[in-house]
Design a protein around this motif. Structure first.
Motif, mmCIF file in Angstrom:
data_model
loop_
_atom_site.group_PDB
_atom_site.id
_atom_site.type_symbol
_atom_site.label_atom_id
_atom_site.label_comp_id
_atom_site.label_asym_id
_atom_site.label_seq_id
_atom_site.Cartn_x
_atom_site.Cartn_y
_atom_site.Cartn_z
ATOM 1 N N GLY A 168 -2.104 -3.689 0.463
ATOM 2 C CA GLY A 168 -2.937 -2.515 0.696
ATOM 3 C C GLY A 168 -3.697 -2.547 2.014
ATOM 4 N N LYS A 169 -3.314 -3.434 2.923
ATOM 5 C CA LYS A 169 -4.035 -3.554 4.195
ATOM 6 C C LYS A 169 -3.909 -2.286 5.034
ATOM 7 C CE LYS A 169 -1.528 -7.115 5.374
ATOM 8 N NZ LYS A 169 -0.597 -7.330 4.268
ATOM 9 N N THR A 170 -2.680 -1.823 5.203
ATOM 10 C CA THR A 170 -2.473 -0.618 6.006
ATOM 11 C C THR A 170 -3.165 0.584 5.371
ATOM 12 O OG1 THR A 170 -0.365 -1.425 6.863
ATOM 13 C CG2 THR A 170 -0.718 0.940 6.932
ATOM 14 N N THR A 171 -3.064 0.677 4.054
ATOM 15 C CA THR A 171 -3.720 1.786 3.367
ATOM 16 C C THR A 171 -5.231 1.735 3.596
ATOM 17 O OG1 THR A 171 -1.990 1.671 1.691
ATOM 18 C CG2 THR A 171 -3.927 2.972 1.158
ATOM 19 N N PHE A 212 -1.597 6.283 -5.128
ATOM 20 C CA PHE A 212 -0.491 7.198 -4.836
ATOM 21 C C PHE A 212 0.216 7.451 -6.156
ATOM 22 C CE2 PHE A 212 -0.941 4.717 -0.870
ATOM 23 C CZ PHE A 212 -1.287 5.746 -0.020
ATOM 24 N N GLY A 272 2.267 -5.365 0.964
ATOM 25 C CA GLY A 272 1.994 -4.475 -0.151
ATOM 26 C C GLY A 272 0.617 -4.665 -0.748
HETATM 27 N N1 LIG Z 1 1.992 7.147 1.401
HETATM 28 C C1 LIG Z 1 2.290 6.324 0.368
HETATM 29 N N2 LIG Z 1 2.827 6.815 -0.762
HETATM 30 C C2 LIG Z 1 3.124 6.017 -1.808
HETATM 31 N N3 LIG Z 1 2.917 4.697 -1.834
HETATM 32 C C3 LIG Z 1 2.376 4.132 -0.728
HETATM 33 C C4 LIG Z 1 2.046 4.910 0.428
HETATM 34 N N4 LIG Z 1 1.527 4.091 1.367
HETATM 35 C C5 LIG Z 1 1.548 2.859 0.829
HETATM 36 N N5 LIG Z 1 2.047 2.874 -0.427
HETATM 37 C C6 LIG Z 1 2.182 1.720 -1.316
HETATM 38 O O1 LIG Z 1 0.940 1.077 -1.380
HETATM 39 C C7 LIG Z 1 1.086 -0.321 -1.359
HETATM 40 C C8 LIG Z 1 0.272 -0.907 -0.258
HETATM 41 O O2 LIG Z 1 0.895 -0.610 0.962
HETATM 42 P P1 LIG Z 1 0.304 -1.035 2.375
HETATM 43 O O3 LIG Z 1 -1.087 -0.588 2.466
HETATM 44 O O4 LIG Z 1 1.235 -0.553 3.418
HETATM 45 O O5 LIG Z 1 0.377 -2.626 2.280
HETATM 46 P P2 LIG Z 1 0.267 -3.707 3.440
HETATM 47 O O6 LIG Z 1 -0.063 -3.012 4.694
HETATM 48 O O7 LIG Z 1 -0.773 -4.645 2.984
HETATM 49 O O8 LIG Z 1 1.619 -4.352 3.482
HETATM 50 C C9 LIG Z 1 2.573 -0.605 -1.234
HETATM 51 O O9 LIG Z 1 3.082 -0.955 -2.508
HETATM 52 C C10 LIG Z 1 3.152 0.693 -0.763
HETATM 53 O O10 LIG Z 1 4.441 0.882 -1.282
#
Ligand SMILES: Nc1ncnc2c1ncn2[C@@H]1O[C@H](COP(=O)(O)OP(=O)(O)O)[C@@H](O)[C@H]1O
Ligand SMILES: [Mg+2]
Lengths: 248, 329
Positions: A39-42, A11, A37
């Motif tokens: 990256g699991k959700t991503t 991002f 943070g």
């Molecule tokens: N749409 C987005 N735009 C910018 N940064 C993002 C976005 N989605 C996630 N991030 C960043 O990517 C990183 C990983 O996020 P995420 O996948 O939600 O982590 P987890 O689910 O493991 O807690 C975090 O630092 C978050 O701030």
């Protein structure tokens, strides 16, 4: 069944997923762990097509699903629940699940039959399984947080997936609710012969039900293996698990 | 169960209104019958718009274009060809739906606000064509004295025909909203992302919604020709589209019958206020602002909100909030 091959996603400059690898075999329960943070959700968004990777491939049942839009990936047999409740707050509990069931039965574009009488049995069956049948007529937005998270799973079941992805299914739940949800997940895996991929930050939960675990840190896969292999991995111990889990 | 009782009440009210509407023309002054007819026709446009705006959550900002295109198609067939009248009547909705297909195909590819802006641009383009193409459309003179079959010659007969088609259209739209498609459309309005995640091709369903809405706008366009015997370019002008949108907002865009109420209010106001001032558009703008501030769910939505406590008493035994029906009245 599912193969994530060195996938990258940034991002604006920030590498949220930085070379993730993952393999899920049919019938397995696989967990992804990692600090907030990591990256699991991503990663889950990439698998389900909500985001497109910058590099890397995602293979499902020997087919490259990387370029497909979310609705087609769903139709291939992957559905998911969301970490942050993502339901239809104005519809009833029944209506929420029915939307998915209708879509699965390819009847969403039926214009002239009354929706009250279509897909009722299948929808009720799912609500029964997850224990929300007594609340079927309530507006989804009025449910407790715990029930909304369960409804998340129920909606995902509406498509009769082969691979069910759950993003922190117990986030924000009380200990009893968490316990019940874990029972539910185990039951689903057995009853419906589901393959389940989920992520969680509660270690106890993960080690109690996952057959294999993938550890993520700063968007990178550190290791994927059995709970024992993961426990004894030096980088995991140092970075993430801490003493108690290292000892088991 | 409280919700079994509610529809039957509604059916009574609707029945009484219906009887009133049937018996009114022979006794009322011509002008009154005409205004009622105009309210039916315009309500149909507003309700068709509400399918996509209120129930579909799309920014259909230039809906009047489809209504106007249909009226012109009908008028042109009836004046420039010797085809049968019913072919003229069919041409309206068909042309409106085709126009909806073309404009909608582009619009659903854009995010909400751009959807609305593109529609305004494309719609204005059509208006400009109608306005400028003097030899074909009559330009700003419009087309007048459109022939009608003898059955539709008298105002009263036209009124009954319009009423019949209006009610038939309402029944169809109600059925569509209660169908799986109607449910899906509302689910898309509430959460398009989740819909994609359960396998719904959101754009395709939005386009289908637009086709249905533009079809009914087309039906209204034909009814307009039957009522007025003439068409003019203002039918495609953005001011009319804005008025129709306000009718939905004012009446209650999350309710089924709200747009009729909104239409009745706006048309009555325009008929009586319009006599005294030429700043009608300004008044319209003020109404819009007032509605947004004080009645965000519209008049019908407000009435429902007021009636709610009474309905809750009926359902005392039931826990939580019960959704008696996905579509309010
Ligand atoms: N749409 C987005 N735009 C910018 N940064 C993002 C976005 N989605 C996630 N991030 C960043 O990517 C990183 C990983 O996020 P995420 O996948 O939600 O982590 P987890 O689910 O493991 O807690 C975090 O630092 C978050 O701030
Ligand atoms: Mg997360």
């Amino acid at each position: 069944m599912l193969r994530v091959e060195s996938v990258f996603k940034s991002f604006d400059e920030f590498m949220a997923v930085n070379g993730a690898n993952l393999q899920v075999e049919k019938g397995e329960i696989v967990a992804v762990i990692g600090p907030n943070g990591a990256g699991k959700t991503t990663l889950f968004n990439l698998i389900t097509g909500l985001l497109k990777p910058d590099r890397g491939r995602i293979i499902f049942k020997e087919e490259d699903i990387t370029p497909l839009p979310p609705y087609e990936i769903c139709r291939k047999g992957i559905t998911r629940s969301f970490q942050i409740v993502n339901i239809f707050p104005r519809l009833t509990v029944f209506g929420n699940v029915q939307v998915a069931v209708l879509s699965h039965q390819r009847r969403s574009s039926n214009l002239f039959r009354s929706a009250e009488r279509i897909a009722v049995k299948e929808t009720r069956e799912i609500l029964e399984t997850v224990g929300l049948l007594d609340k079927e007529n309530l507006v989804a937005g009025s449910l407790s947080h715990g029930d909304q998270k369960i409804l998340e799973i129920a909606i995902a079941l509406g498509n009769e997936p082969e691979l069910l992805i759950l993003d922190e299914p117990t986030a924000g739940m009380s200990p009893e609710e968490t316990q019940k949800t874990m029972e539910l997940i185990k039951r689903l895996a057995k009853m419906r012969e589901l393959t389940i991929l989920f992520c969680e930050h509660d270690m106890e939960i993960v080690f109690s039900i996952a057959q294999r675990i993938m550890v993520m840190r700063h968007g990178r896969t550190i290791i994927q293996g059995t709970p024992e292999e993961v426990r004894s991995h030096p980088e995991v111990q140092e970075a993430y698990l801490g003493e108690e889990y290292a000892r088991g | 169960m409280g919700d079994k009782r509610k529809p039957s009440n509604a059916v009574w009210i609707l029945g009484i209104i219906f009887l009133f509407l049937i018996f009114i023309p022979p006794f009322a002054p011509r002008f009154f019958t005409y205004i009622l007819g105009l309210i039916f026709v315009t309500s149909l446009v507003a309700m068709s718009l509400n399918l996509v705006v209120g129930f579909g959550g799309m920014f259909q900002f230039h809906h009047g274009v489809f209504y106007g295109v249909s009226a012109y198609a009908t008028a042109l067939v009836l004046t420039k060809t010797s085809l049968a009248t019913w072919i003229g009547f069919m041409a309206g909705p068909i042309v409106a739906t085709l126009t909806g297909l073309i404009i909608g195909w582009f619009c659903v590819r854009l995010t909400r606000l751009y959807f609305g802006m593109l529609q305004i641009s494309l719609g204005s383009l059509l208006w400009a064509i109608v306005f400028r193409w003097y030899s074909f459309t009559g330009g700003d003179d419009g087309i007048h004295g459109i022939r009608m079959p003898s059955l539709l010659m008298s105002l009263n007969n036209s009124y009954y025909f319009i009423l019949a088609i209006f009610i038939l259209s309402l029944l169809l739209m109600y059925k569509i909203l209660k169908s799986p498609f109607g449910n899906t459309l509302q689910a898309i309005r509430d959460n398009p992302q989740r819909c994609e995640a359960v396998g719904i091709n959101v754009r395709r369903y939005q386009l289908l919604g637009i086709l249905i809405a533009t079809f009914f706008a087309g039906v209204a366009g034909v009814l307009f020709v039957i009522l007025e015997r003439s068409v003019f370019a203002d039918l495609l002008f953005w001011v009319l589209s804005l008025e129709i949108l306000i009718m939905c907002l004012l009446g209650g865009w999350f309710t089924f019958f709200g747009p009729i109420l909104g239409t009745a209010i706006i048309i009555s106001l325009r008929t009586f206020v319009g006599k005294y001032t030429e700043y009608w558009t300004l008044i319209l703008g003020i109404i819009l602002i007032l509605v947004i501030f004080f009645l965000p769910e519209g008049v019908m939505g407000y009435v429902q909100e007021v009636l709610k406590p009474k309905m809750k008493e009926v359902k005392q035994e039931e826990k939580g909030i019960d959704a008696s029906s996905g579509i309010g009245f």
